[in-house]
Design an enzyme around this catalytic site. Structure first.
Site, short mmCIF file in Angstrom:
data_model
loop_
_atom_site.label_atom_id
_atom_site.label_comp_id
_atom_site.label_asym_id
_atom_site.label_seq_id
_atom_site.Cartn_x
_atom_site.Cartn_y
_atom_site.Cartn_z
CG HIS A 250 -1.95 0.89 1.12
ND1 HIS A 250 -2.33 1.80 0.14
CD2 HIS A 250 -3.06 1.08 2.02
CE1 HIS A 250 -3.40 2.70 0.35
NE2 HIS A 250 -3.85 2.11 1.42
CD GLN B 33 -2.54 4.59 4.88
OE1 GLN B 33 -3.49 4.42 4.34
NE2 GLN B 33 -2.17 5.61 5.92
CG ASP C 78 -3.82 -2.16 8.48
OD1 ASP C 78 -5.18 -1.95 8.53
OD2 ASP C 78 -3.81 -2.88 7.51
N1 NVA Z 1 -4.56 -4.16 5.30
C1 NVA Z 1 -5.71 -3.47 4.90
C2 NVA Z 1 -5.51 -1.87 4.75
C3 NVA Z 1 -6.93 -1.15 4.30
C4 NVA Z 1 -6.63 0.23 3.97
C5 NVA Z 1 -6.60 -3.96 3.91
O1 NVA Z 1 -5.98 -4.32 3.05
O2 NVA Z 1 -7.90 -4.34 3.85
N1 CP Z 2 -6.31 3.62 4.31
C1 CP Z 2 -6.90 3.55 3.24
O1 CP Z 2 -6.37 3.26 2.07
O2 CP Z 2 -8.30 3.63 3.24
P1 CP Z 2 -9.53 3.34 2.22
O3 CP Z 2 -9.44 1.80 2.35
O4 CP Z 2 -10.72 3.88 2.88
O5 CP Z 2 -9.07 3.77 0.83
#
Ligand code: NVA
Ligand code: CP
Length: 306
Positions: free
Chosen positions: A129, A132, A223
């Site tokens: 990600h 982020q 997270d």
């Molecule tokens: N680790 C989480 C992050 C969401 C922004 C997911 O992948 O669902």
């Molecule tokens: N942190 C993040 O990526 O949030 P969303 O899943 O709401 O985009």
């Protein structure tokens, strides 16, 4: 300022150390209003998973730049009916200036990048990600005046966010500690890659001891314990991950000026308590806001309109 014109950002390690520093600096300049570039570009958002922050922050950032956004939600486009990525990518390449993709497999992002010449941004995959982490580092920079040398502990599941934090931490020379249950550690390939990318000062500790990991740490980061696509595992993971909850007791072991980050959405009472996320050490709302500034900086650079 150099630009990243035409590049793809499929992981945070696609940025060099200098490029990462430049994107963070540009993000700060865009936030303060010191720079206000303008462009009439079109951003596509192709999200196979839910999103609030990423979707809205990318959209607002592009509108503020003077461009347009097209939501390519799979439920209203042919990708949801099985049109191959190889075809979709070549067609979107003819219309759009830049494309952000949120998906499961990292290999799908690579296919988009291979079949489209426009910049492809990873807006979250199962592996990483990166957007982020740019916002997280902007937040750390704002709080401590620097990112390099900062000790940050990630607690919970060794997931996509943990992976990007480790890789980004390597680029910025951070001291990263990761505390997870033994069988939920980050992908060893990510640790190896981090060691290859690392600048001087980077340290990485992976442990199953949350208290030891947090001792003296300046940033606590958590997270969800079950990411998107793992919803059926959420219930059974709760007892396994409970010792890694960011609560007042854990926070008391960190540096007294420590900040708490969470990429959101949060599950209060699971990976973080209501008291901590609403407490004075929590920077989660600044962190969420910084998504917009960091991604605006990234787009401006990828589009070469700095
Ligand atoms: N680790 C989480 C992050 C969401 C922004 C997911 O992948 O669902
Ligand atoms: N942190 C993040 O990526 O949030 P969303 O899943 O709401 O985009």
């Amino acid at each position: 300022m150099t630009t990243l014109k035409g590049r793809d950002i499929l992981g945070i390690g696609d940025l060099s150390v200098a490029e990462m520093a430049e994107v963070l600096e540009l993000g700060a300049q865009l936030k303060s209003g010191e720079r206000s570039p303008h462009c009439k570009k079109v951003l596509g958002l192709l999200f196979y998973k839910a999103s609030t922050r990423t979707r809205v922050s990318f959209s607002v950032a592009m509108y503020q730049l003077g461009g347009q956004v097209i939501d390519l939600n799979p439920s209203v486009t042919q990708v949801g009916r099985g049109e191959p990525i190889t075809d979709t990518a070549r067609v979107l390449d003819r219309y759009l200036d830049i494309l952000a993709v949120r998906t499961f497999k990292q290999s799908d992002l690579e296919t988009f990048a291979n079949y489209a010449d426009i910049p492809i941004i990873n807006a979250l995959s199962d592996l990483e990600h990166p957007c982020q982490i740019l916002a997280d580092f902007m937040t750390i920079q704002e709080c401590f005046g620097q990112v390099s040398g900062i000790t940050a502990t990630y607690l919970g599941d060794g997931n996509n966010v943990a992976h990007s934090l480790i890789l980004g931490g390597a680029l910025m020379g951070m001291k990263i500690r990761v505390a997870t249950p033994k069988t939920y550690q980050p992908d060893p390939m990510i640790i190896e890659k981090a060691k290859q990318l690392a600048v001087e000062g980077f340290e990485i500790i992976v442990t199953d001891d949350p208290i030891a990991a947090v001792e003296g740490s300046q940033v606590l980061y958590t997270d969800v314990w079950a990411s998107m696509g793992q919803e059926d595992l959420a219930e059974s993971r709760i007892p396994i991950f409970e010792p890694y909850q960011v609560n007042d007791n854990l926070l008391s072991h960190a540096d007294k000026d420590a900040i708490v980050l969470h990429c959101l959405p949060a599950h209060r009472g699971e990976e973080i308590t209501d008291g901590v996320i609403e407490g004075k050490q929590s920077k989660v709302w600044d962190q969420a806001e910084n998504r917009m500034h960091a991604q605006k900086a990234l787009m401006v650079s990828l589009l070469g309109v700095v």
